[in-house]
Every structure is written in structure tokens, then in C-alpha cells.
Scaffold this motif. Sequence first.
Motif, mmCIF file in Angstrom:
data_model
loop_
_atom_site.group_PDB
_atom_site.id
_atom_site.type_symbol
_atom_site.label_atom_id
_atom_site.label_comp_id
_atom_site.label_asym_id
_atom_site.label_seq_id
_atom_site.Cartn_x
_atom_site.Cartn_y
_atom_site.Cartn_z
ATOM 1 N N GLU A 49 15.600 4.583 0.139
ATOM 2 C CA GLU A 49 14.702 3.896 1.070
ATOM 3 C C GLU A 49 13.251 4.147 0.705
ATOM 4 N N ARG A 50 12.920 5.371 0.338
ATOM 5 C CA ARG A 50 11.553 5.718 -0.072
ATOM 6 C C ARG A 50 11.154 4.911 -1.316
ATOM 7 N N GLN A 72 8.283 0.507 -3.911
ATOM 8 C CA GLN A 72 8.321 -0.658 -4.794
ATOM 9 C C GLN A 72 7.786 -1.910 -4.084
ATOM 10 N N LEU A 73 8.247 -2.135 -2.863
ATOM 11 C CA LEU A 73 7.790 -3.323 -2.131
ATOM 12 C C LEU A 73 6.316 -3.243 -1.769
ATOM 13 N N SER A 74 5.835 -2.058 -1.419
ATOM 14 C CA SER A 74 4.417 -1.943 -1.074
ATOM 15 C C SER A 74 3.524 -2.142 -2.297
ATOM 16 N N GLN A 108 -5.396 -6.667 -4.056
ATOM 17 C CA GLN A 108 -4.890 -5.317 -3.866
ATOM 18 C C GLN A 108 -3.509 -5.398 -3.254
ATOM 19 N N ASN A 109 -2.649 -4.494 -3.688
ATOM 20 C CA ASN A 109 -1.326 -4.463 -3.086
ATOM 21 C C ASN A 109 -1.386 -3.712 -1.764
ATOM 22 N N LEU A 110 -0.278 -3.710 -1.045
ATOM 23 C CA LEU A 110 -0.250 -3.041 0.251
ATOM 24 C C LEU A 110 -0.455 -1.537 0.115
ATOM 25 N N SER A 127 15.572 -6.065 -0.029
ATOM 26 C CA SER A 127 14.260 -6.461 -0.580
ATOM 27 C C SER A 127 14.048 -7.960 -0.434
ATOM 28 N N ALA A 128 15.105 -8.736 -0.695
ATOM 29 C CA ALA A 128 14.993 -10.197 -0.602
ATOM 30 C C ALA A 128 14.686 -10.622 0.832
#
Length: 163
Positions: A29-30, A35-37, A48-50, A75-76
Amino acid sequence: MKWLTISLAILSFSVFAAIDTFEFSSDSERQMFRQLSEELRCPKCQNQNLAGSNSAIALDLRRELHRMVLSGQSSAQIKTFMVDRYGEFVLYKPSLNSSTYMLWYGPFALLFIGFLVVFMMSRKTSVSAEKATDNQVDNKSAKHEETAAHRQKMQDLLGSKND
């Protein structure tokens, strides 16, 4: 001097207060959150990314992302939610559809057109250079023939006077 030390100490505490700490039940989960942020773009901060943005909306999106990861969404599903809410702009790598064809294929089309223009210009230049060379050769031949004809006339005139 004492006031300066106290001021710096207070400021340093405020810097540490801005760090987000999210608790996860597993490393997967971490990793998914991280990865998503990094893959999702802040709607306010343009490039800028999150993870790297300090704007209020990025903080809210990181909280929402944390909530969604903990609830077990994939993720999707999370990306679909973000795109539905903020548009394709939040993705650094937008999906391929009719509205993004120019984004994906436009650079290749411009590159092809550039190569075509350079090829046509170099071809035109080489044809012009060949014509100019041919004209110079024709001019030299014409001048040589003219000079030879002039010499012949001179010799004929000189020869007829000597007779």
C-alpha cells in the motif's frame, strides 16, 4: 543573539509541521501510494506531481489518495476517479483517444514535415547549382568559340593584308 536563536528554533518547528505522514498497513500500500503520488499531477501546480507539491489541493488529493489506497481500490480505479474529477491533465501520460491524437502523434508529424522541407530545399538547391554549373560551362564554351572565331577573323584579315 538569544532572540535570533529562539526565532530560528520556532521557524524550524514550523518546517517539520508541513511534512505529511500517512500510516499504511502494508508495504505494498505504501509503494502504491508513493507511485501514484508521483504519477499524478497537481491540478494547480502545472508541472509538479502530488508528492512534490505544497499546494492545498495537492494536500487534499494526497489525503484522498491515501483513503482510496487504504480502502483497497486499484491503481486503475484511482486514476479513473482522478481523471473523471480533474480531467486528463492530472496524468503525466494521458491515454490514447481521439482527443489526444495530436498530443501523441503531432511531434512525429512535425518532424516528418521538417525532414520533407529540408529534403525539398536541398534538392532545389542542388538542381539550381547544376543549372548554374551548366550555364557557366556553356558560357565558357561560347566565349571560347567566340575567341576562336575572333582570332580566325584576325588571322584572315592579317593574312589578306600581307598578300
